[in-house]
Design a protein around this motif. Structure first.
Motif, mmCIF file in Angstrom:
data_model
loop_
_atom_site.group_PDB
_atom_site.id
_atom_site.type_symbol
_atom_site.label_atom_id
_atom_site.label_comp_id
_atom_site.label_asym_id
_atom_site.label_seq_id
_atom_site.Cartn_x
_atom_site.Cartn_y
_atom_site.Cartn_z
ATOM 1 N N PHE A 44 37.375 46.778 43.451
ATOM 2 C CA PHE A 44 38.446 46.964 42.073
ATOM 3 C C PHE A 44 39.262 45.844 42.134
ATOM 4 N N LEU A 45 40.063 45.350 43.134
ATOM 5 C CA LEU A 45 40.937 44.425 43.055
ATOM 6 C C LEU A 45 40.453 43.044 42.642
ATOM 7 N N GLU A 46 39.072 42.732 42.922
ATOM 8 C CA GLU A 46 38.475 41.562 42.628
ATOM 9 C C GLU A 46 38.210 41.705 41.015
ATOM 10 N N MET A 47 37.788 42.941 40.634
ATOM 11 C CA MET A 47 37.364 42.936 39.220
ATOM 12 C C MET A 47 38.900 42.812 38.387
ATOM 13 N N TYR A 48 39.653 43.424 38.835
ATOM 14 C CA TYR A 48 40.996 43.370 38.089
ATOM 15 C C TYR A 48 41.639 41.968 37.957
ATOM 16 N N GLY A 49 41.395 41.179 38.973
ATOM 17 C CA GLY A 49 41.898 39.917 39.117
ATOM 18 C C GLY A 49 41.200 39.214 37.983
ATOM 19 N N ALA A 83 40.387 42.418 22.090
ATOM 20 C CA ALA A 83 39.542 43.675 21.870
ATOM 21 C C ALA A 83 38.521 43.395 23.270
ATOM 22 N N ALA A 84 37.904 42.157 23.422
ATOM 23 C CA ALA A 84 37.193 41.870 24.764
ATOM 24 C C ALA A 84 37.927 41.990 25.884
ATOM 25 N N HIS A 85 39.422 41.756 25.842
ATOM 26 C CA HIS A 85 40.101 41.606 27.246
ATOM 27 C C HIS A 85 40.469 43.067 27.507
ATOM 28 N N ILE A 86 40.623 44.038 26.529
ATOM 29 C CA ILE A 86 40.791 45.271 26.825
ATOM 30 C C ILE A 86 39.619 46.095 27.217
ATOM 31 N N SER A 87 38.429 45.826 26.590
ATOM 32 C CA SER A 87 37.048 46.220 27.233
ATOM 33 C C SER A 87 36.821 45.864 28.658
ATOM 34 N N GLY A 88 37.241 44.569 29.048
ATOM 35 C CA GLY A 88 37.045 44.276 30.535
ATOM 36 C C GLY A 88 37.757 45.244 31.317
ATOM 37 N N TYR A 89 38.970 45.898 31.002
ATOM 38 C CA TYR A 89 39.490 46.585 31.694
ATOM 39 C C TYR A 89 38.865 48.109 32.021
ATOM 40 N N VAL A 90 38.229 48.381 30.638
ATOM 41 C CA VAL A 90 37.449 49.766 30.696
ATOM 42 C C VAL A 90 36.441 49.710 31.687
ATOM 43 N N GLY A 91 35.815 48.605 31.818
ATOM 44 C CA GLY A 91 34.837 48.307 32.801
ATOM 45 C C GLY A 91 35.316 48.624 34.079
#
Length: 121
Positions: A44-49, A83-91
């Protein structure tokens, strides 16, 4: 459990369970849970980074687009990047607990507040 302590009747299964040693099972489960939670948290932390790193690159491109492109095109490009950036958090997801960044409560909220994407887009 309360019934077993208050009644005189003890089923056969209770006698069998009384003679078994479940400490090995408890130790294995404890070890497995710690390992699993640690691995999940690390992922999770890696994806958040990665998502946060994208934020910096989006900011770089947005500054360049704002200065180099026509205003309408730059605004559209920046909206799509955001929008793409916010979509990354949804993932991102927290296994078993649901995602703190769900489409309904995160993406749709920020999309509505900042008018990032239309229904057509």
């Amino acid at each position: 459990r309360a019934f077993a302590h208050t009644s005189d009747y003890a089923p056969e299964e209770a006698d069998v369970m009384e003679k078994t040693n479940i400490s090995v099972l408890g130790g294995f489960l404890s070890f497995f849970l710690v390992l699993f939670v640690n691995q999940t948290n690390g992922r999770f932390l890696e994806m958040y980074g990665f998502s946060k790193a994208c934020s910096g690159r989006i900011q770089d491109v947005a500054g360049l687009a704002r200065t180099q492109l026509p205003t309408d095109l730059a605004n559209k490009l920046i909206r799509h990047f955001n929008a793409a950036h916010i979509s990354g958090y949804v993932g991102l997801n927290a296994i078993g607990a649901g995602s703190p960044y769900s489409k309904t409560y995160f993406f749709n909220h920020y999309n509505k507040v900042h008018n990032l994407l239309s229904s057509y887009e």
